[in-house]
Write an enzyme that holds these catalytic residues in place. Structure first.
Site, PDB file in Angstrom:
ATOM      1  N   CYS A 155       0.832  -1.204   0.000  1.00  0.00           N
ATOM      2  CA  CYS A 155       0.000   0.000   0.000  1.00  0.00           C
ATOM      3  C   CYS A 155       0.869   1.257   0.000  1.00  0.00           C
ATOM      4  O   CYS A 155       1.366   1.676   1.048  1.00  0.00           O
ATOM      5  CB  CYS A 155      -0.928  -0.026   1.220  1.00  0.00           C
ATOM      6  SG  CYS A 155      -1.968   1.433   1.326  1.00  0.00           S
TER       7      CYS A 155
ATOM      8  N   CYS B  72      -0.362   4.133   2.114  1.00  0.00           N
ATOM      9  CA  CYS B  72      -0.176   3.979   3.572  1.00  0.00           C
ATOM     10  C   CYS B  72       1.274   4.242   3.954  1.00  0.00           C
ATOM     11  O   CYS B  72       1.552   4.868   4.961  1.00  0.00           O
ATOM     12  CB  CYS B  72      -0.493   2.567   4.048  1.00  0.00           C
ATOM     13  SG  CYS B  72      -1.854   1.782   3.250  1.00  0.00           S
ATOM     14  N   ASP B  73       2.192   3.688   3.163  1.00  0.00           N
ATOM     15  CA  ASP B  73       3.579   3.648   3.603  1.00  0.00           C
ATOM     16  C   ASP B  73       4.542   4.532   2.805  1.00  0.00           C
ATOM     17  O   ASP B  73       5.708   4.664   3.179  1.00  0.00           O
ATOM     18  CB  ASP B  73       4.091   2.194   3.551  1.00  0.00           C
ATOM     19  CG  ASP B  73       3.265   1.287   4.450  1.00  0.00           C
ATOM     20  OD1 ASP B  73       2.817   1.765   5.510  1.00  0.00           O
ATOM     21  OD2 ASP B  73       3.047   0.122   4.099  1.00  0.00           O
TER      22      ASP B  73
END
Ligand code: NDP
Length: 330
Positions: A158, A161-162
Protein backbone atom coordinates in the site's frame (compact mmCIF):
# COMPACT_ATOMS: atom_id res chain seq x y z
CA UNK A 1 -26.68 -27.89 21.62
CA UNK A 2 -24.02 -27.84 18.88
CA UNK A 3 -24.17 -27.26 15.15
CA UNK A 4 -23.35 -29.88 12.60
CA UNK A 5 -20.86 -28.54 10.12
CA UNK A 6 -19.78 -29.90 6.79
CA UNK A 7 -16.08 -30.27 6.22
CA UNK A 8 -14.45 -27.08 4.95
CA UNK A 9 -10.96 -26.94 3.52
CA UNK A 10 -9.48 -23.84 5.11
CA UNK A 11 -11.24 -24.03 8.45
CA UNK A 12 -11.54 -27.77 8.87
CA UNK A 13 -9.92 -27.94 12.28
CA UNK A 14 -11.81 -24.96 13.58
CA UNK A 15 -15.06 -26.49 12.39
CA UNK A 16 -14.30 -29.67 14.26
CA UNK A 17 -13.88 -27.60 17.40
CA UNK A 18 -16.99 -25.54 16.69
CA UNK A 19 -19.00 -28.71 16.28
CA UNK A 20 -18.49 -29.64 19.89
CA UNK A 21 -19.51 -26.34 21.32
CA UNK A 22 -22.45 -26.01 23.57
CA UNK A 23 -23.57 -22.43 23.84
CA UNK A 24 -26.57 -20.14 23.62
CA UNK A 25 -27.59 -19.48 20.08
CA UNK A 26 -28.35 -15.91 19.09
CA UNK A 27 -31.01 -15.43 16.43
CA UNK A 28 -30.27 -12.65 13.95
CA UNK A 29 -32.53 -11.43 11.17
CA UNK A 30 -29.82 -9.89 8.98
CA UNK A 31 -26.18 -10.79 9.52
CA UNK A 32 -23.56 -8.76 7.67
CA UNK A 33 -20.07 -10.25 7.44
CA UNK A 34 -17.37 -7.68 6.74
CA UNK A 35 -17.11 -3.99 7.47
CA UNK A 36 -15.87 -2.09 4.43
CA UNK A 37 -17.99 0.41 2.47
CA UNK A 38 -20.20 -2.45 1.20
CA UNK A 39 -20.89 -3.85 4.68
CA UNK A 40 -21.58 -0.50 6.32
CA UNK A 41 -23.78 0.73 3.48
CA UNK A 42 -25.75 -2.50 3.70
CA UNK A 43 -26.00 -1.89 7.47
CA UNK A 44 -27.31 1.67 6.93
CA UNK A 45 -30.05 0.47 4.57
CA UNK A 46 -30.89 -2.65 6.57
CA UNK A 47 -31.17 -0.77 9.86
CA UNK A 48 -33.41 1.87 8.28
CA UNK A 49 -35.59 -0.99 7.00
CA UNK A 50 -35.92 -2.35 10.56
CA UNK A 51 -33.94 -5.50 9.85
CA UNK A 52 -31.87 -5.02 13.04
CA UNK A 53 -28.62 -5.86 11.24
CA UNK A 54 -25.63 -7.19 13.10
CA UNK A 55 -22.31 -6.52 11.42
CA UNK A 56 -19.22 -8.53 12.27
CA UNK A 57 -16.22 -6.40 11.44
CA UNK A 58 -13.72 -9.16 10.67
CA UNK A 59 -9.94 -9.12 10.66
CA UNK A 60 -9.63 -5.60 9.32
CA UNK A 61 -12.41 -3.47 10.83
CA UNK A 62 -13.33 -0.80 8.30
CA UNK A 63 -11.80 -2.81 5.45
CA UNK A 64 -9.05 -1.85 3.04
CA UNK A 65 -9.87 1.86 3.15
CA UNK A 66 -8.52 2.05 6.66
CA UNK A 67 -5.09 1.45 5.17
CA UNK A 68 -5.29 4.34 2.72
CA UNK A 69 -4.75 8.00 3.32
CA UNK A 70 -6.69 10.51 1.24
CA UNK A 71 -9.89 9.46 -0.56
CA UNK A 72 -10.72 12.16 -3.10
CA UNK A 73 -13.24 10.38 -5.28
CA UNK A 74 -16.03 9.46 -2.87
CA UNK A 75 -19.01 11.73 -3.61
CA UNK A 76 -19.97 14.09 -0.80
CA UNK A 77 -16.49 14.96 0.41
CA UNK A 78 -15.49 18.02 -1.66
CA UNK A 79 -12.24 18.44 0.25
CA UNK A 80 -11.47 14.71 0.31
CA UNK A 81 -11.40 12.56 3.43
CA UNK A 82 -8.99 10.05 4.89
CA UNK A 83 -9.95 6.38 4.58
CA UNK A 84 -10.14 5.77 8.36
CA UNK A 85 -12.32 8.86 8.91
CA UNK A 86 -14.66 7.86 6.12
CA UNK A 87 -15.06 4.39 7.61
CA UNK A 88 -15.76 5.87 11.05
CA UNK A 89 -18.40 8.08 9.41
CA UNK A 90 -20.03 5.12 7.70
CA UNK A 91 -20.00 3.13 10.95
CA UNK A 92 -21.50 6.02 12.92
CA UNK A 93 -24.18 6.48 10.26
CA UNK A 94 -25.12 2.78 10.43
CA UNK A 95 -25.16 2.84 14.24
CA UNK A 96 -27.35 5.94 14.25
CA UNK A 97 -30.14 3.80 12.82
CA UNK A 98 -29.51 0.93 15.21
CA UNK A 99 -27.03 -1.31 13.37
CA UNK A 100 -25.12 -3.45 15.86
CA UNK A 101 -21.45 -3.32 14.88
CA UNK A 102 -19.30 -5.91 16.63
CA UNK A 103 -15.69 -7.03 16.85
CA UNK A 104 -15.30 -10.62 15.79
CA UNK A 105 -14.27 -12.92 12.99
CA UNK A 106 -16.67 -15.40 11.49
CA UNK A 107 -14.86 -18.71 11.83
CA UNK A 108 -17.31 -21.05 10.12
CA UNK A 109 -20.66 -21.13 8.38
CA UNK A 110 -23.21 -23.75 7.44
CA UNK A 111 -25.41 -22.52 4.62
CA UNK A 112 -27.02 -25.88 3.89
CA UNK A 113 -30.40 -24.72 5.16
CA UNK A 114 -32.13 -21.78 6.77
CA UNK A 115 -31.71 -20.40 9.36
CA UNK A 116 -28.02 -20.34 8.47
CA UNK A 117 -25.59 -21.41 11.16
CA UNK A 118 -22.63 -19.21 11.84
CA UNK A 119 -19.88 -19.36 14.44
CA UNK A 120 -17.92 -16.26 15.44
CA UNK A 121 -14.43 -16.49 16.95
CA UNK A 122 -14.88 -20.28 17.19
CA UNK A 123 -17.29 -19.90 20.09
CA UNK A 124 -20.32 -17.68 19.59
CA UNK A 125 -23.15 -19.39 17.75
CA UNK A 126 -25.65 -17.59 15.58
CA UNK A 127 -28.69 -18.54 13.54
CA UNK A 128 -29.21 -16.01 10.76
CA UNK A 129 -32.33 -15.64 8.66
CA UNK A 130 -30.33 -13.85 6.00
CA UNK A 131 -26.66 -13.11 5.38
CA UNK A 132 -24.89 -10.38 3.45
CA UNK A 133 -21.31 -11.34 2.59
CA UNK A 134 -19.12 -8.25 2.26
CA UNK A 135 -15.76 -9.71 3.18
CA UNK A 136 -13.76 -7.76 0.58
CA UNK A 137 -10.37 -8.67 -0.79
CA UNK A 138 -6.74 -8.61 0.33
CA UNK A 139 -3.57 -7.70 -1.50
CA UNK A 140 -1.63 -10.40 -3.33
CA UNK A 141 2.11 -10.85 -2.84
CA UNK A 142 4.68 -12.39 -5.17
CA UNK A 143 5.37 -15.30 -2.82
CA UNK A 144 9.14 -14.81 -2.46
CA UNK A 145 10.81 -15.76 0.83
CA UNK A 146 12.67 -12.44 0.82
CA UNK A 147 9.37 -10.59 0.42
CA UNK A 148 8.05 -12.27 3.55
CA UNK A 149 11.27 -11.45 5.38
CA UNK A 150 11.03 -7.70 4.72
CA UNK A 151 7.29 -7.18 5.23
CA UNK A 152 7.11 -4.13 7.46
CA UNK A 153 10.80 -3.48 6.82
CA UNK A 154 10.56 -2.07 3.31
CA UNK A 155 8.02 -4.38 1.63
CA UNK A 156 4.48 -3.03 1.46
CA UNK A 157 1.28 -3.52 -0.54
CA UNK A 158 0.00 0.00 0.00
CA UNK A 159 1.86 3.03 -1.31
CA UNK A 160 -0.62 5.49 0.10
CA UNK A 161 -0.18 3.98 3.57
CA UNK A 162 3.58 3.65 3.60
CA UNK A 163 4.92 5.90 0.84
CA UNK A 164 5.58 8.73 3.25
CA UNK A 165 8.43 6.74 4.85
CA UNK A 166 10.32 6.77 1.56
CA UNK A 167 10.36 10.50 0.96
CA UNK A 168 13.42 11.39 -1.15
CA UNK A 169 14.42 7.72 -1.50
CA UNK A 170 14.38 5.13 -4.29
CA UNK A 171 11.57 2.59 -4.45
CA UNK A 172 10.20 -0.10 -6.76
CA UNK A 173 6.60 -0.96 -7.60
CA UNK A 174 5.68 -4.34 -9.10
CA UNK A 175 2.68 -4.73 -11.38
CA UNK A 176 1.32 -3.40 -14.65
CA UNK A 177 -2.32 -2.69 -13.75
CA UNK A 178 -4.08 0.49 -12.71
CA UNK A 179 -3.15 -0.01 -9.06
CA UNK A 180 0.57 -0.25 -9.85
CA UNK A 181 0.36 2.76 -12.18
CA UNK A 182 -1.44 4.79 -9.52
CA UNK A 183 0.97 3.75 -6.80
CA UNK A 184 3.98 4.52 -8.98
CA UNK A 185 2.74 8.03 -9.80
CA UNK A 186 1.82 8.65 -6.19
CA UNK A 187 5.28 7.54 -5.05
CA UNK A 188 6.94 9.60 -7.79
CA UNK A 189 5.56 12.67 -6.04
CA UNK A 190 7.39 11.70 -2.86
CA UNK A 191 10.43 9.71 -3.86
CA UNK A 192 13.60 10.43 -5.80
CA UNK A 193 13.30 7.49 -8.20
CA UNK A 194 10.57 4.92 -8.83
CA UNK A 195 11.21 1.69 -10.75
CA UNK A 196 8.05 0.13 -12.14
CA UNK A 197 8.66 -3.60 -12.64
CA UNK A 198 6.38 -5.18 -15.25
CA UNK A 199 6.61 -8.80 -16.32
CA UNK A 200 5.17 -8.29 -19.81
CA UNK A 201 6.28 -5.93 -22.56
CA UNK A 202 3.20 -3.75 -22.02
CA UNK A 203 1.08 -2.41 -19.17
CA UNK A 204 -2.41 -3.63 -18.54
CA UNK A 205 -3.41 -0.32 -16.96
CA UNK A 206 -5.81 2.11 -18.68
CA UNK A 207 -4.40 4.28 -21.48
CA UNK A 208 -4.66 7.44 -19.39
CA UNK A 209 -2.68 5.86 -16.55
CA UNK A 210 -0.01 4.49 -18.89
CA UNK A 211 0.45 7.94 -20.38
CA UNK A 212 0.70 9.46 -16.94
CA UNK A 213 3.36 6.95 -15.91
CA UNK A 214 5.34 7.46 -19.10
CA UNK A 215 5.24 11.24 -18.71
CA UNK A 216 6.51 11.14 -15.14
CA UNK A 217 10.24 11.82 -15.31
CA UNK A 218 11.32 9.98 -12.18
CA UNK A 219 9.52 6.74 -13.06
CA UNK A 220 11.64 4.18 -14.92
CA UNK A 221 9.49 1.46 -16.45
CA UNK A 222 11.26 -1.89 -16.54
CA UNK A 223 9.27 -4.01 -19.00
CA UNK A 224 9.83 -7.77 -19.15
CA UNK A 225 11.50 -7.77 -15.74
CA UNK A 226 10.63 -10.12 -12.90
CA UNK A 227 11.79 -10.04 -9.30
CA UNK A 228 14.15 -12.81 -8.22
CA UNK A 229 14.94 -11.56 -4.76
CA UNK A 230 14.66 -8.58 -2.46
CA UNK A 231 17.94 -7.90 -0.73
CA UNK A 232 19.25 -6.06 2.32
CA UNK A 233 20.57 -6.56 5.81
CA UNK A 234 17.76 -5.78 8.23
CA UNK A 235 15.71 -3.64 5.86
CA UNK A 236 15.26 -3.51 2.09
CA UNK A 237 18.33 -2.16 0.33
CA UNK A 238 17.89 -3.53 -3.18
CA UNK A 239 16.36 -6.09 -5.47
CA UNK A 240 17.68 -8.56 -8.00
CA UNK A 241 15.61 -8.73 -11.14
CA UNK A 242 15.60 -10.97 -14.15
CA UNK A 243 15.52 -9.53 -17.66
CA UNK A 244 15.41 -12.26 -20.31
CA UNK A 245 17.80 -14.43 -18.29
CA UNK A 246 20.10 -11.55 -17.39
CA UNK A 247 20.48 -10.45 -13.77
CA UNK A 248 19.67 -6.79 -13.07
CA UNK A 249 20.29 -5.19 -9.66
CA UNK A 250 18.55 -2.06 -8.42
CA UNK A 251 19.18 -0.08 -5.25
CA UNK A 252 15.96 0.68 -3.43
CA UNK A 253 14.68 1.34 0.09
CA UNK A 254 11.06 0.34 -0.49
CA UNK A 255 9.43 -2.45 -2.49
CA UNK A 256 5.72 -2.02 -3.23
CA UNK A 257 3.67 -4.96 -4.48
CA UNK A 258 0.64 -3.99 -6.58
CA UNK A 259 -0.29 -7.16 -8.44
CA UNK A 260 -3.97 -7.40 -7.60
CA UNK A 261 -6.16 -8.70 -4.82
CA UNK A 262 -7.59 -11.99 -3.63
CA UNK A 263 -11.29 -12.00 -2.77
CA UNK A 264 -12.05 -13.27 0.73
CA UNK A 265 -14.51 -15.98 -0.21
CA UNK A 266 -12.85 -19.14 1.13
CA UNK A 267 -15.22 -19.52 4.06
CA UNK A 268 -18.22 -19.82 1.75
CA UNK A 269 -16.87 -21.84 -1.13
CA UNK A 270 -18.53 -25.08 -0.13
CA UNK A 271 -21.96 -23.56 -0.67
CA UNK A 272 -21.66 -20.43 -2.74
CA UNK A 273 -20.81 -20.32 -6.46
CA UNK A 274 -17.40 -18.79 -6.84
CA UNK A 275 -15.51 -18.19 -10.09
CA UNK A 276 -12.01 -19.46 -10.86
CA UNK A 277 -10.44 -16.30 -9.42
CA UNK A 278 -12.35 -16.64 -6.14
CA UNK A 279 -15.01 -13.99 -6.73
CA UNK A 280 -18.49 -14.79 -5.48
CA UNK A 281 -20.92 -15.03 -8.37
CA UNK A 282 -24.17 -13.16 -8.05
CA UNK A 283 -27.25 -13.41 -10.22
CA UNK A 284 -26.87 -10.73 -12.89
CA UNK A 285 -28.10 -7.32 -11.82
CA UNK A 286 -28.73 -8.43 -8.22
CA UNK A 287 -26.78 -9.24 -5.08
CA UNK A 288 -28.35 -12.71 -4.87
CA UNK A 289 -26.07 -15.73 -4.65
CA UNK A 290 -27.07 -19.28 -5.56
CA UNK A 291 -28.31 -19.76 -1.98
CA UNK A 292 -31.64 -18.08 -1.24
CA UNK A 293 -31.22 -15.67 1.63
CA UNK A 294 -27.47 -15.20 1.12
CA UNK A 295 -26.42 -12.03 -0.66
CA UNK A 296 -22.99 -10.65 -1.54
CA UNK A 297 -21.60 -7.17 -2.10
CA UNK A 298 -18.38 -5.21 -2.51
CA UNK A 299 -14.92 -6.34 -3.60
CA UNK A 300 -15.67 -10.01 -2.92
CA UNK A 301 -17.92 -9.95 -6.03
CA UNK A 302 -16.16 -7.25 -8.04
CA UNK A 303 -13.16 -8.02 -10.18
CA UNK A 304 -13.34 -4.87 -12.27
CA UNK A 305 -14.18 -1.70 -10.41
CA UNK A 306 -13.07 -2.15 -6.79
CA UNK A 307 -13.97 1.36 -5.79
CA UNK A 308 -15.36 2.44 -2.42
CA UNK A 309 -18.36 3.95 -4.17
CA UNK A 310 -19.13 0.83 -6.23
CA UNK A 311 -18.78 -1.29 -3.09
CA UNK A 312 -21.16 1.04 -1.26
CA UNK A 313 -23.64 0.84 -4.13
CA UNK A 314 -23.59 -2.94 -4.13
CA UNK A 315 -24.01 -2.96 -0.32
CA UNK A 316 -27.16 -0.89 -0.81
CA UNK A 317 -28.44 -3.41 -3.36
CA UNK A 318 -27.73 -6.29 -1.00
CA UNK A 319 -29.72 -4.68 1.82
CA UNK A 320 -32.68 -3.99 -0.48
CA UNK A 321 -32.58 -7.56 -1.82
CA UNK A 322 -32.41 -8.85 1.77
CA UNK A 323 -35.37 -6.74 2.81
CA UNK A 324 -37.47 -8.09 -0.08
CA UNK A 325 -36.40 -11.64 0.67
CA UNK A 326 -37.32 -11.40 4.35
CA UNK A 327 -40.66 -9.77 3.51
CA UNK A 328 -41.46 -12.67 1.17
CA UNK A 329 -40.80 -15.17 3.97
CA UNK A 330 -43.55 -13.75 6.15
P1 NDP B 1 -4.84 -6.07 -12.20
O1 NDP B 1 -5.26 -7.48 -12.06
O2 NDP B 1 -5.51 -5.22 -13.20
O3 NDP B 1 -3.29 -6.02 -12.54
C1 NDP B 1 -2.36 -6.79 -11.87
C2 NDP B 1 -1.00 -6.55 -12.48
O4 NDP B 1 -0.06 -7.27 -11.71
C3 NDP B 1 -0.90 -7.04 -13.91
O5 NDP B 1 -0.07 -6.18 -14.65
C4 NDP B 1 -0.24 -8.40 -13.75
O6 NDP B 1 0.58 -8.76 -14.83
C5 NDP B 1 0.67 -8.14 -12.57
N1 NDP B 1 0.98 -9.37 -11.85
C6 NDP B 1 0.13 -10.29 -11.35
N2 NDP B 1 0.80 -11.28 -10.73
C7 NDP B 1 2.11 -10.98 -10.88
C8 NDP B 1 3.30 -11.62 -10.48
N3 NDP B 1 3.29 -12.76 -9.78
N4 NDP B 1 4.47 -11.03 -10.80
C9 NDP B 1 4.51 -9.87 -11.48
N5 NDP B 1 3.42 -9.21 -11.90
C10 NDP B 1 2.24 -9.77 -11.60
O7 NDP B 1 -4.94 -5.49 -10.71
P2 NDP B 1 -5.07 -3.99 -10.21
O8 NDP B 1 -5.06 -4.08 -8.73
O9 NDP B 1 -4.10 -3.12 -10.85
O10 NDP B 1 -6.51 -3.55 -10.70
C11 NDP B 1 -7.68 -4.33 -10.37
C12 NDP B 1 -8.89 -3.65 -10.98
O11 NDP B 1 -9.16 -2.42 -10.29
C13 NDP B 1 -8.71 -3.30 -12.44
O12 NDP B 1 -9.91 -3.51 -13.13
C14 NDP B 1 -8.37 -1.84 -12.42
O13 NDP B 1 -8.73 -1.19 -13.61
C15 NDP B 1 -9.18 -1.35 -11.23
N6 NDP B 1 -8.57 -0.17 -10.63
C16 NDP B 1 -9.08 1.04 -10.99
C17 NDP B 1 -8.54 2.19 -10.49
C18 NDP B 1 -9.15 3.50 -10.91
O14 NDP B 1 -10.06 3.49 -11.73
N7 NDP B 1 -8.71 4.61 -10.38
C19 NDP B 1 -7.40 2.19 -9.59
C20 NDP B 1 -6.91 0.86 -9.29
C21 NDP B 1 -7.49 -0.25 -9.81
P3 NDP B 1 -0.03 -9.29 -16.23
O15 NDP B 1 -0.61 -8.10 -16.90
O16 NDP B 1 1.17 -9.85 -16.87
O17 NDP B 1 -1.05 -10.34 -15.86
Amino acid sequence: MGFEFKKMESTENKNQKDFNLDADIEKIKCLIIGSGPAGYTAAIYASRANLSPVIYQGLEPGGQLTTTTEVDNFPGYPEGVTGPVMMEDLKAQAERFGADSRWGIVSSVDLSKRPFKVVVDSKKQIEAESIIISTGATAKYLGLDSEEKYKGAGVSACATCDGFFYKGKNVAVVGGGDTAAEEATYLAGLCKQVYLIIRKNYMRASKAMVERVEKTENITVLYEHTTKEITGSNVVEGATLDYKGEEVKIEIDGFFVAIGHTPQSGLFKEWINIDNEGYIQTISGTSKTNIEGVFAAGDVIDKDYKQAITAAGSGCKAAIDTEKFLAEQK
